[in-house]
Design a protein around this motif. Structure first.
Motif, short mmCIF file in Angstrom:
data_model
loop_
_atom_site.label_atom_id
_atom_site.label_comp_id
_atom_site.label_asym_id
_atom_site.label_seq_id
_atom_site.Cartn_x
_atom_site.Cartn_y
_atom_site.Cartn_z
N TYR A 59 -2.57 -0.21 11.27
CA TYR A 59 -3.76 0.62 11.08
C TYR A 59 -3.45 2.11 11.19
CZ TYR A 59 -7.74 -2.66 10.89
OH TYR A 59 -8.67 -3.58 10.50
N ILE A 60 -2.63 2.50 12.16
CA ILE A 60 -2.31 3.92 12.32
C ILE A 60 -1.56 4.42 11.09
CG2 ILE A 60 -0.85 5.54 13.62
CD1 ILE A 60 -1.73 4.09 16.16
N ASN A 61 -0.66 3.63 10.54
CA ASN A 61 0.06 4.03 9.33
C ASN A 61 -0.88 4.13 8.14
OD1 ASN A 61 2.59 4.06 10.68
ND2 ASN A 61 2.69 1.85 10.49
N TYR A 62 -1.81 3.20 8.01
CA TYR A 62 -2.81 3.29 6.94
C TYR A 62 -3.61 4.58 7.09
CZ TYR A 62 -2.38 -1.65 5.50
OH TYR A 62 -1.94 -2.85 5.02
N PHE A 105 0.84 -1.19 0.00
CA PHE A 105 0.00 0.00 0.00
C PHE A 105 0.87 1.25 0.00
CE2 PHE A 105 -2.25 3.35 2.33
CZ PHE A 105 -3.38 3.47 1.54
N SER A 106 1.87 1.26 0.87
CA SER A 106 2.75 2.42 0.99
C SER A 106 3.53 2.65 -0.30
CB SER A 106 3.71 2.20 2.16
OG SER A 106 4.49 3.33 2.36
N LYS A 107 4.02 1.57 -0.89
CA LYS A 107 4.80 1.67 -2.13
C LYS A 107 3.96 2.22 -3.27
CE LYS A 107 5.60 -2.07 -4.37
NZ LYS A 107 6.04 -3.43 -4.70
N ASN A 108 2.67 1.87 -3.31
CA ASN A 108 1.80 2.27 -4.40
C ASN A 108 1.00 3.53 -4.13
OD1 ASN A 108 2.20 0.14 -6.46
ND2 ASN A 108 1.64 -1.15 -4.74
N PHE A 109 1.16 4.11 -2.95
CA PHE A 109 0.49 5.36 -2.63
C PHE A 109 1.09 6.45 -3.49
CE2 PHE A 109 0.45 9.36 -0.32
CZ PHE A 109 -0.90 9.50 -0.05
N ARG A 110 0.25 7.15 -4.24
CA ARG A 110 0.76 8.18 -5.14
C ARG A 110 0.11 9.52 -4.81
NH1 ARG A 110 -0.58 5.31 -10.55
NH2 ARG A 110 -1.44 7.36 -10.85
N PRO A 111 0.90 10.56 -4.74
CA PRO A 111 0.36 11.89 -4.42
C PRO A 111 -0.74 12.35 -5.39
CG PRO A 111 2.73 11.91 -4.23
CD PRO A 111 2.35 10.57 -4.83
N ASP A 112 -0.70 11.89 -6.65
CA ASP A 112 -1.74 12.32 -7.58
C ASP A 112 -3.10 11.69 -7.28
OD1 ASP A 112 -0.58 9.86 -8.46
OD2 ASP A 112 -1.37 10.18 -10.47
N ASN A 113 -3.14 10.73 -6.36
CA ASN A 113 -4.42 10.15 -5.93
C ASN A 113 -5.03 10.90 -4.75
OD1 ASN A 113 -4.52 8.09 -7.80
ND2 ASN A 113 -3.51 6.61 -6.47
N GLU A 114 -4.30 11.82 -4.17
CA GLU A 114 -4.79 12.52 -2.99
C GLU A 114 -6.11 13.22 -3.28
OE1 GLU A 114 -1.91 15.01 -1.05
OE2 GLU A 114 -0.46 13.37 -0.94
N GLY A 115 -7.05 13.07 -2.33
CA GLY A 115 -8.35 13.72 -2.45
C GLY A 115 -9.24 13.15 -3.53
N SER A 116 -9.01 11.90 -3.95
CA SER A 116 -9.79 11.36 -5.07
C SER A 116 -10.70 10.19 -4.69
CB SER A 116 -8.84 10.93 -6.20
OG SER A 116 -8.02 9.86 -5.77
N PHE A 117 -10.70 9.77 -3.44
CA PHE A 117 -11.50 8.62 -3.03
C PHE A 117 -12.67 9.05 -2.15
CE2 PHE A 117 -7.69 6.68 -4.43
CZ PHE A 117 -8.00 5.39 -4.79
N ASP A 118 -13.81 8.39 -2.33
CA ASP A 118 -14.99 8.64 -1.51
C ASP A 118 -15.04 7.72 -0.30
OD1 ASP A 118 -16.69 8.86 -4.56
OD2 ASP A 118 -16.33 10.56 -3.23
N PHE A 119 -14.47 6.52 -0.41
CA PHE A 119 -14.65 5.51 0.62
C PHE A 119 -13.42 4.60 0.71
CE2 PHE A 119 -17.14 2.82 3.32
CZ PHE A 119 -16.71 1.52 3.05
N ALA A 120 -13.12 4.21 1.94
CA ALA A 120 -12.06 3.22 2.16
C ALA A 120 -12.51 2.30 3.30
CB ALA A 120 -10.75 3.89 2.52
N PHE A 121 -12.32 1.00 3.12
CA PHE A 121 -12.61 0.02 4.16
C PHE A 121 -11.28 -0.64 4.53
CE2 PHE A 121 -15.25 -2.67 6.64
CZ PHE A 121 -14.61 -3.90 6.68
N ILE A 122 -10.94 -0.57 5.82
CA ILE A 122 -9.64 -1.06 6.26
C ILE A 122 -9.84 -2.29 7.13
CG2 ILE A 122 -7.51 -0.51 7.49
CD1 ILE A 122 -9.73 2.29 6.27
N ASP A 123 -9.39 -3.42 6.63
CA ASP A 123 -9.42 -4.68 7.37
C ASP A 123 -8.10 -5.37 7.02
OD1 ASP A 123 -11.45 -7.71 7.32
OD2 ASP A 123 -10.13 -6.90 8.86
N ALA A 124 -7.05 -4.89 7.63
CA ALA A 124 -5.70 -5.34 7.27
C ALA A 124 -4.93 -5.70 8.52
CB ALA A 124 -5.01 -4.22 6.50
N ASP A 125 -3.62 -5.70 8.41
CA ASP A 125 -2.80 -5.99 9.59
C ASP A 125 -2.99 -4.88 10.61
OD1 ASP A 125 -1.42 -4.40 7.64
OD2 ASP A 125 0.42 -4.65 8.80
#
Length: 127
Positions: A50-53, A26-46
């Motif tokens: 969670y705090i880093n996500y 997730f961290s490697k693929n996080f791109r600044p050009d995606n900032e502010g572009s999502f309506d929803f996120a569901f987090i069920d991970a390690d």
């Protein structure tokens, strides 16, 4: 409106149900050009990450976007004394408590915890 499945091509390597396999991907693929572009996120991970996500997902969400964290009550262990929690739940319990405290103190979000299953915490990005 933008939904996750329209944007998943921008996330990179994806796991089950279109979500990243883990924090490193997730961290490697996080791109600044995606900032502010999502309506929803569901987090069920390690749970440990969670705090880093959270820090990254807040940046990805639009203002008034929603993020939902799963397992935030960790089988109710967050409300129990540590001495009564089985060893195999302790690491997740500590992570859940840290996340819950962090979410409660974050002025960028409005939160509500739903006591279903292991707990869901619903957050709305305020700004």
């Amino acid at each position: 409106m933008c939904n996750f499945f329209q944007k998943k091509k921008n996330v990179g390597r994806l796991g089950k149900n279109g979500f990243p396999f883990g924090f490193p991907e997730f961290s490697k693929n996080f791109r600044p050009d995606n900032e502010g572009s999502f309506d929803f996120a569901f987090i069920d991970a390690d749970k440990i990450n969670y705090i880093n996500y959270h820090e990254r997902i807040v940046k990805l969400l639009k203002v008034n976007g929603i993020m939902v964290y799963d397992n935030t009550l960790w089988l109710g262990t967050v409300a129990k004394p540590e001495s009564s929690v089985p060893d195999y739940f302790k690491e997740g319990r500590v992570s859940a408590i840290q996340l819950n405290k962090s979410l409660a103190a974050d002025p960028r979000i409005d939160i509500s915890t739903v006591p279903l299953g292991d707990g869901l915490t619903i957050c709305r990005r305020m700004y």
